[in-house]
Design a protein around this motif. Structure first.
Motif, PDB file in Angstrom:
ATOM      1  N   ARG B 393       0.840  -1.095   0.100  1.00  0.00           N
ATOM      2  CA  ARG B 393      -0.007  -0.113   0.010  1.00  0.00           C
ATOM      3  C   ARG B 393       0.803   1.268  -0.056  1.00  0.00           C
ATOM      4  N   MET B 394       0.288   2.295  -0.662  1.00  0.00           N
ATOM      5  CA  MET B 394       1.244   3.591  -0.740  1.00  0.00           C
ATOM      6  C   MET B 394       0.283   4.634   0.063  1.00  0.00           C
ATOM      7  N   THR B 573      -3.181   5.853  -1.622  1.00  0.00           N
ATOM      8  CA  THR B 573      -3.314   6.334  -2.834  1.00  0.00           C
ATOM      9  C   THR B 573      -2.907   5.366  -4.053  1.00  0.00           C
ATOM     10  N   GLY B 574      -3.129   3.868  -3.572  1.00  0.00           N
ATOM     11  CA  GLY B 574      -2.894   2.942  -4.496  1.00  0.00           C
ATOM     12  C   GLY B 574      -2.037   1.913  -3.928  1.00  0.00           C
ATOM     13  N   GLU B 700       4.323  -5.903   6.675  1.00  0.00           N
ATOM     14  CA  GLU B 700       2.918  -5.170   6.778  1.00  0.00           C
ATOM     15  C   GLU B 700       2.202  -4.640   5.922  1.00  0.00           C
ATOM     16  N   GLY B 701       2.763  -4.947   4.673  1.00  0.00           N
ATOM     17  CA  GLY B 701       2.190  -4.417   3.548  1.00  0.00           C
ATOM     18  C   GLY B 701       2.203  -3.052   2.972  1.00  0.00           C
ATOM     19  N   TYR B 702       3.070  -2.419   3.418  1.00  0.00           N
ATOM     20  CA  TYR B 702       3.264  -0.995   2.966  1.00  0.00           C
ATOM     21  C   TYR B 702       4.414  -0.760   2.038  1.00  0.00           C
ATOM     22  N   ASN B 703       4.360   0.144   1.229  1.00  0.00           N
ATOM     23  CA  ASN B 703       5.100   0.443   0.089  1.00  0.00           C
ATOM     24  C   ASN B 703       6.561   1.081   0.844  1.00  0.00           C
ATOM     25  N   ILE B 704       7.978   0.576   0.503  1.00  0.00           N
ATOM     26  CA  ILE B 704       8.882   1.356   1.288  1.00  0.00           C
ATOM     27  C   ILE B 704       9.014   2.567   0.525  1.00  0.00           C
TER      28      ILE B 704
END
Lengths: 315, 738
Positions: B393-394, B573-574, B700-704
């Motif tokens: 996720r972003m 944001t996508g 955790e599924g977040y975009n670095i």
């Protein structure tokens, strides 16, 4: 610059232009971790090696030969004094472009094969690939390892390792070659070939410095030698002149008139001698070497007097 | 997710941010780098001069330092790529011969058996899998880097192979660089293989599917669900799926046969309708419904022609369905024929009943027919692989500010007694609120035309809850979201009151990102929420002026609290591609590996292999615990330095009890302060390995964030260059043959 070396500096740099190696009061003290002196490996060595000569460093184990060699290569730093190679400090990397070095036991990467080894060292000389390929091929066939060029060095015998070691020392077609015990580990034929090669190098105008304790080898090939004992220079000069026995006169003459012969006999008999022939005999290097060792042990501190001289090997 | 350190923009990171209010400032790393560089140069020159002066006298010392600099410059100028390549190639060969691939073997071994030991019943399997692979990769690669880098040069020196190298025109800098690059290359190779294989491991480990309506497993069949309805009034179905990987979902199927399951263990499944076969089901259902309506309208007297028309349609679709089911559902011909026969005879019964005008019986038979068709068709619902499980996720984070219980601005919320002051709490049922301001929320980024943002601007909430009484533990704590009009400064000065949207009520779900949407059409009240209701206002035109979206969150339940930190509410944001993010996570491990290699090579220029390895490991630990060391030094953490804490351990004194006064205590404090000083100095010089961890983002599924990657890359590059230069200096100053 140490105090001992200071007066030397006043002198003009090497009387001849073709001095390849020069040491000035070169000393090396090995120290332990705490800076305490362990051993004085080399004491104020003064030497000059000229272009085109084969220079031998002789001495028993622990006499400072290898230390001298390492100082000349920049592997060690002098405790005092200077070591100059091609007029530059021995620690200057630039000099390595023009020298080749065969270490005591060819210290090579055992996991490489002969070709890879030579190619690797060729790269270190920044040689382009095509030059490297030619040179590697040429050297491998020169040292006669064509049949084993794809084998890893760990499978090599000692003699083969020496050969590939020599090949890597010559990869850059060096002007000065330093050989540390070049003939150890070689069979009689290999030794002969190595000696021929050294003489061949001289004939091509290269300078060779070798250290060895195999006296026969040194006697065979060296033009000049320096004998070291316990870090001190004991003898230095041309091999032929060093081997002359100065206190024995040997005469052998032809075409003397009877009167002259009678006169000579009279002189000799007046001195209680008997004329056999008239000349300076030579001894063996082994004899000379052992004499020096014996004398040094009896009278420590005696040192060779070094004259700065022009190169007798170039015109 | 927890983001204790805010991710700064590149320019903020490089040039620094001044401290403002409660937020501490940030000293620009560019300046810090310059300072350290200058300090290093001064120290190196001073040490060199001291060494030369001791050997050659003070005057000659200066000349020697000058000469040293000249040589360093010539060495730098004459660096040759070919020689570096030769040294790189050598290091690579050496590493291969040292059987570094064994490390990869260990990794594969771990992968093979890891799944035996993983907690299969965990609620967050993705996090668990990712934690395992990233953790193991990190550990193995760092150990590998440690061994490779710290033993290579010392071995070369011990075996004297270095003699034949340094007597060639190779510069010592090239020896160092070649080693660093060579080991980095081999590490990169191994890391790349590990990355791909662990991706496959995670993907395969998490991949599973469910089935629908399998009676023999005791799962209730799908039932018609009147809450799912399409525009034509057709109903959808819902029901439980089969169990797989220790969970089952509830499936919600639209009348067109497509749908989604609910979210379990951090993922859901999409339901596909193979061959579009559910429409006939709806047709039969519709037929039954039509008949019933007709029956009710005519009070039992239906026109036989009309009912025949319906039956014909039903029979046509049913027979087509049965035929297709043979191929699509993989039924044998015999089974399909049997089904067809069943259906045909049921339909005949329907026909007979209809002609006899027995409407109840007709409808009954029709329902039977439908059940047979259902059996054929429902098997055609295919549940896809898990989705939303491996994602990146972003988020777009905003600024967070607080209102106290009186509704007045305050720096922080309430501390509910947590030592960890990451979150601030707002009290329920009061004026206390957490307000997030997001910039650049514009119609061109969020439009209803984009299927991802159809419902509005997506807002993810991960608020924490603090209960002062238990209440109904099954139910979450109620909260409200409101959008506040973003007023300009002039408007504020002019005393204008903002529009406030009608509250959106929600139950706070802890530990998962709860997706809410700020709709594009909002009902709101003016005068700060106290005015009259104005329906259907436009989000962008009436609220988010200049792209500034202000969201106010309050807790509804009296005497319960919401905990809020800046990253707890963000605008989604996508999604980025998961594999890209996964690879980015591996990049961070790569950065760490490069740093460990650099330090390993540096230490190995003057230490023996085992000592160099220990020193490198220590440098890693110091760098990793830099924050801890600085906290101990500043006294923020109780317990004192190494000596003091040892004494406390020995005498079993807790961290705050007095050690008593006396000479020995003073001595201990003195020694500790010296040791801590040295440790702090080193911790400042070493890379902050603790900050170089991004596995939590991936897990955790977040975009670095790209800014973070750039920062890590620049940090690594800077260390690489400085450490290579230092390594050169140290190596140059030592006797290779000593």
């Amino acid at each position: 610059m140490s105090a001992a070396a200071a007066p030397e500096k006043a002198q003009p740099q090497g009387s001849a232009k073709d001095v390849v190696i020069e040491t000035r009061s070169l000393s090396k003290v090995y120290r332990d971790f705490w800076g305490r002196q362990k051993v004085r490996a080399l004491k104020a060595l003064d030497l000059q090696v000229h272009q085109g000569e084969i220079f031998g460093l002789l001495g028993p184990n622990g006499s400072g030969k290898t230390t001298t060699m390492k100082l000349l290569l920049g592997l060690l730093f002098p405790s005092s004094g200077e070591a100059l190679v091609f007029g530059n400090d021995a620690t200057d990397v630039g000099k390595n472009e023009r020298i080749g070095y065969l270490p005591e036991e060819s210290y090579l990467y055992k996991f490489l094969n002969a070709e890879e080894t030579l190619d690797f060292y060729g790269r270190l000389f920044d040689m382009p690939a095509s030059t490297r390929r030619d040179r590697v091929k040429e050297l491998i066939s020169m040292v006669g390892l064509d049949w084993a060029k794809r084998r890893q060095l760990k499978e090599y015998s000692k003699g083969m390792t020496r050969r590939i070691g020599l090949a890597q020392a010559l990869i850059n077609d060096p002007e000065l070659i330093l050989l540390d015990e070049p003939t150890t580990g070689l069979d009689p034929i290999g030794t002969r070939e190595m000696k021929d090669l050294i003489l061949d190098l001289r004939s091509k105008g290269k300078t060779v410095v070798m250290c060895s304790h195999l006296l026969a080898d040194v006697q065979d090939v060296c033009d000049r030698i320096a004998i070291l004992y316990q870090g001190e220079l004991k003898e230095l000069g041309r091999v032929d002149s060093l081997l002359q026995v100065q206190d024995v006169t040997q005469m052998q003459a032809k075409g003397l008139s009877d009167e002259a012969q009678a006169e000579l006999r009279e002189v000799i008999s007046r001195h209680g001698g008997e004329l056999l022939s008239m000349e300076n005999p030579t001894t063996t290097l082994e004899e000379l070497f052992l004499n020096i060792v014996r004398e040094s042990e009896a009278r420590p501190g005696r040192r060779a007097k070094v004259k700065r001289e022009g190169n007798p090997y170039t015109k | 997710m927890t983001l204790e350190q805010e991710v700064l923009t590149l320019s903020q990171w490089l040039f620094g941010v001044p401290a403002s209010g409660s937020t501490p400032g940030h000293f620009g790393v560019l300046w810090a780098f310059a300072l350290v560089l200058v300090a290093l140069v001064v120290v190196v020159l001073f040490v060199a001069y001291l060494a030369f002066a001791m050997q050659y006298g003070p005057g000659e010392g200066f000349l020697r330092v000058g000469r040293m600099l000249r040589i360093a410059w010539t060495d730098l100028a004459s660096i040759s790529p070919r020689r570096i390549f030769a040294m790189t190639w050598l290091a690579f060969q050496e590493a291969i011969r040292m059987r570094v691939l064994v490390a990869f073997g260990v990794f594969v071994f771990v992968m093979l058996f890891a799944s035996w030991y993983l907690d299969v019943k965990t609620d967050k399997p993705a996090q668990l899998y990712m934690g395992v692979v990233l953790g193991w990769t990190n550990l193995l690669v760092l150990i590998l880097a440690l061994f490779l880098s710290s033993f290579s040069l010392p071995n070369d020196i011990k075996n004297r192979t270095i003699y034949t190298v340094v007597t060639k025109p190779v510069r010592l800098g090239e020896v160092i660089l070649g080693r660093m690059i060579g080991f980095t290359l081999i590490g990169t190779l191994i890391l790349a293989i590990m990355c791909i294989s662990s991706y496959i491991f995670v993907w395969r480990g998490l991949s599973h599917s469910h089935r629908l309506a399998a009676d023999n497993e005791g799962i209730p069949e799908l039932t018609e669900d009147p809450t799912i309805e399409d525009e034509d009034g057709h109903h959808g179905w819902s029901g439980l799926t089969s169990e797989s990987d220790y969970h089952r979902h509830t499936a919600y199927i639209n009348p067109d046969g497509t749908g989604y399951t609910d979210v379990q263990k951090g993922h859901r499944h999409q339901i596909f309708n193979v061959n579009g076969l559910s429409k006939p089901i709806a047709d039969i259902t519709e037929s039954a419904r039509t008949l019933r309506r007709a029956q009710e309208a005519t009070e039992g007297d239906i026109d036989p022609a009309y009912s025949r028309q319906i039956f014909r349609r039903v029979i046509e679709t049913s027979s087509r369905l049965v035929g297709e089911s043979q191929t699509a559902a993989g039924r044998s011909q015999g089974e399909a024929k049997q089904l067809y026969r069943d259906l045909a005879s049921t339909m005949e019964d329907v026909q007979t009943a209809a002609e006899a005008k027995k409407l109840d019986a007709t409808i009954d038979k029709l329902c039977q027919a439908q059940a047979i068709v259902n059996d054929v068709a429902i098997a055609r619902f295919v549940i896809g692989p898990p989705i939303d499980q491996l994602r990146a996720r972003m988020p777009q984070y905003g600024r967070l500010s607080f209102l106290d219980r009186a509704g007045l601005p305050t720096d922080k919320g309430v501390n509910v007694g947590n030592e960890w002051t990451y979150r601030s709490y707002i009290e329920g049922g009061t004026g206390a609120a957490a307000i997030w301001t997001f910039e650049n929320i514009t119609p061109d980024r969020f439009s209803p035309d984009n299927p991802e943002f159809e419902e509005g601007v997506p807002l993810d909430l991960t608020l924490r809850v603090f209960r002062t009484y238990k209440g109904d533990i099954e139910k979450g704590i109620l909260g409200r979201i409101q959008v506040i009009e973003a007023l300009s400064e002039e408007d504020v000065k002019a005393g204008k009151q903002p529009l406030v949207s009608e509250p959106q009520i929600f139950y706070a779900q802890e530990f998962t990102a709860d997706r809410k949407h700020i709709p594009y059409k909002i009902d709101a009240r003016d005068k700060g929420g106290a005015g009259s209701l104005q329906p259907d206002l436009n989000l962008f035109e009436d609220f988010a002026h200049d792209g500034r979206l202000i969201v106010r969150i309050q807790c509804e339940d009296r005497a319960q609290y919401f905990g809020a930190a800046k990253p707890d509410v963000y605008v989604w944001t996508g999604n980025n591609y998961f594999f890209v993010n996964f690879a980015k996570g591996y990049c961070t491990i790569w950065f760490q590996m490069v740093l460990v290699i650099c330090f390993g090579v540096l230490f190995s220029t003057f230490l023996s292999g085992p000592v160099a390895m220990l020193a490198t490991a220590m440098s890693y630990v110091t760098g990793y615990f830099a924050q801890f060391i600085s906290d101990v030094t500043s006294g923020e953490l109780e317990g004192g330095g190494p000596l003091e804490s040892m004494i406390r351990l020995f005498y079993q004194k807790n961290t705050v009890s007095d050690l008593g006064e006396g000479a020995s205590t003073t001595a201990v404090y003195g020694m500790d302060s010296i040791m801590l000083g040295i440790m702090t100095l080193f911790s400042y010089l070493m890379p902050d390995y603790g900050n170089l961890q991004t596995s939590s983002f991936v897990a955790e599924g977040y975009n670095i964030p790209p800014e973070l990657m750039t920062q890590h890359m620049l940090t690594t590059l800077a260390y690489f260059l400085v450490v290579a230069a230092l390594g050169y200096m140290v190596f140059k100053s030592r006797e290779v043959a000593a």
